[in-house]
Design a protein around this motif. Structure first.
Motif, PDB file in Angstrom:
ATOM      1  N   GLY A  23     -28.137  19.478  32.431  1.00  0.00           N
ATOM      2  CA  GLY A  23     -27.611  20.446  33.394  1.00  0.00           C
ATOM      3  C   GLY A  23     -26.185  20.125  33.791  1.00  0.00           C
ATOM      4  N   CYS A  24     -25.885  18.828  33.951  1.00  0.00           N
ATOM      5  CA  CYS A  24     -24.515  18.408  34.291  1.00  0.00           C
ATOM      6  C   CYS A  24     -23.538  18.810  33.193  1.00  0.00           C
ATOM      7  N   VAL A  25     -23.935  18.590  31.935  1.00  0.00           N
ATOM      8  CA  VAL A  25     -23.064  18.927  30.809  1.00  0.00           C
ATOM      9  C   VAL A  25     -22.834  20.433  30.731  1.00  0.00           C
ATOM     10  N   ILE A  26     -23.917  21.206  30.849  1.00  0.00           N
ATOM     11  CA  ILE A  26     -23.797  22.670  30.789  1.00  0.00           C
ATOM     12  C   ILE A  26     -22.909  23.182  31.916  1.00  0.00           C
ATOM     13  N   LEU A  27     -23.101  22.651  33.120  1.00  0.00           N
ATOM     14  CA  LEU A  27     -22.297  23.080  34.269  1.00  0.00           C
ATOM     15  C   LEU A  27     -20.831  22.726  34.079  1.00  0.00           C
ATOM     16  N   GLY A  28     -20.558  21.490  33.627  1.00  0.00           N
ATOM     17  CA  GLY A  28     -19.173  21.059  33.446  1.00  0.00           C
ATOM     18  C   GLY A  28     -18.447  21.866  32.390  1.00  0.00           C
ATOM     19  N   VAL A  29     -19.088  22.060  31.242  1.00  0.00           N
ATOM     20  CA  VAL A  29     -18.469  22.827  30.156  1.00  0.00           C
ATOM     21  C   VAL A  29     -18.262  24.277  30.571  1.00  0.00           C
ATOM     22  N   ALA A  53     -21.566  35.910  30.462  1.00  0.00           N
ATOM     23  CA  ALA A  53     -22.461  34.917  29.867  1.00  0.00           C
ATOM     24  C   ALA A  53     -22.109  33.516  30.367  1.00  0.00           C
ATOM     25  N   ILE A  54     -20.808  33.238  30.509  1.00  0.00           N
ATOM     26  CA  ILE A  54     -20.378  31.928  31.016  1.00  0.00           C
ATOM     27  C   ILE A  54     -20.823  31.760  32.463  1.00  0.00           C
ATOM     28  N   ASP A  55     -20.713  32.839  33.264  1.00  0.00           N
ATOM     29  CA  ASP A  55     -21.181  32.774  34.645  1.00  0.00           C
ATOM     30  C   ASP A  55     -22.677  32.482  34.705  1.00  0.00           C
ATOM     31  N   LEU A  56     -23.433  33.084  33.783  1.00  0.00           N
ATOM     32  CA  LEU A  56     -24.864  32.826  33.719  1.00  0.00           C
ATOM     33  C   LEU A  56     -25.134  31.367  33.369  1.00  0.00           C
ATOM     34  N   MET A  57     -24.322  30.808  32.459  1.00  0.00           N
ATOM     35  CA  MET A  57     -24.484  29.402  32.085  1.00  0.00           C
ATOM     36  C   MET A  57     -24.184  28.474  33.264  1.00  0.00           C
ATOM     37  N   ILE A  58     -23.213  28.854  34.108  1.00  0.00           N
ATOM     38  CA  ILE A  58     -22.923  28.058  35.311  1.00  0.00           C
ATOM     39  C   ILE A  58     -24.134  28.042  36.234  1.00  0.00           C
ATOM     40  N   ALA A  59     -24.748  29.211  36.411  1.00  0.00           N
ATOM     41  CA  ALA A  59     -25.941  29.291  37.253  1.00  0.00           C
ATOM     42  C   ALA A  59     -27.088  28.480  36.657  1.00  0.00           C
ATOM     43  N   VAL A  60     -27.278  28.610  35.330  1.00  0.00           N
ATOM     44  CA  VAL A  60     -28.353  27.878  34.654  1.00  0.00           C
ATOM     45  C   VAL A  60     -28.136  26.368  34.783  1.00  0.00           C
TER      46      VAL A  60
END
Length: 230
Positions: A23-29, A53-60
């Motif tokens: 989750g840390c990696v996904i949020l940071g990227v 899609a990037i905003d969704l990845m930040i939430a995820v």
């Protein structure tokens, strides 16, 4: 009363710790991709939904970090409440990821039409701002393309130097116009490939994480039941 399986308990903790790191990696990227500026963003080509899609990845990524924390604490403290919160949250995010992955597969063929529609609104290039044209020239030089949709024709009689196809390039990439060799490929093809490739990555992450999360659901529910029997 049966005790809690220690192997299962610490396996659950290790899984959730890795899940939290993921989750840390996904949020940071995702944050880096969201705040970084490139020529594509300066051309206002984010209407294709990539930034959504990037905003969704930040939430995820944020939710995965919280869930990983709940899972770690629930496993170590043998807390049924935290494990249940972890299970419910993971199930919901799993449903969202599968939905996002399916939507990505469904809408992938429509990307080219969306890109062309957006770029058509930028024609003719002579009516665009100097900043827009400079950004486009930067993309043309880096991506070996010319124009937006119709190739060099989009520039009219003022084809910029950035469209020049040098002798070092593959001859199949060039076309002779007004005594000059210019790039034959319009930049719309470059943008379409860019968005399609990134969409494939997003789809892969969605379904790849879904497979991992199924193990998390199994771990958490098994540990939840064992704690209840203790």
């Amino acid at each position: 009363m049966a005790g809690v399986n220690k192997c299962l308990k610490y396996s659950m903790f290790a899984f959730n710790f890795l899940f939290w790191l993921c989750g840390c990696v996904i949020l940071g990227v995702s944050i880096y991709l969201r705040v970084s500026k490139d020529a594509r963003q300066n051309l206002n080509l984010d209407g294709t939904g990539l930034l959504s899609a990037i905003d969704l990845m930040i939430a995820v990524g944020s939710i995965i970090m919280v869930l990983g924390f709940f899972g770690c604490c629930g496993a170590i403290k043998e807390s049924r409440c935290l494990l249940l919160l972890f299970f419910i949250g993971l199930f919901l995010i799993l449903a969202l990821q599968i939905t996002a992955g399916i939507l990505g597969v469904v809408y992938k063929p429509k990307i080219e039409a969306q890109v062309n529609t957006t770029l058509h609104e930028r024609l003719p290039l002579s009516s665009q701002t100097e900043e827009f044209r400079q950004n486009l020239e930067t993309i043309q030089k880096e991506s070996k393309c010319c124009g937006l949709v119709n190739g060099y024709l989009d520039w009219g009689n003022s084809i910029p130097v950035s469209c020049t196809c040098s002798g070092a390039n593959d001859i199949s990439e060039c076309i002779l116009v007004q005594g000059r060799s210019v790039y034959k490929q319009p930049c719309s093809e470059v943008f379409t490939d860019y968005f399609k490739n990134h969409l494939v990555i997003i789809i892969g992450i969605a379904f790849g994480l879904a497979a991992v999360e199924l193990f998390g659901l199994g771990f958490s529910m098994t540990l939840y039941c064992q704690i209840g029997k203790k």
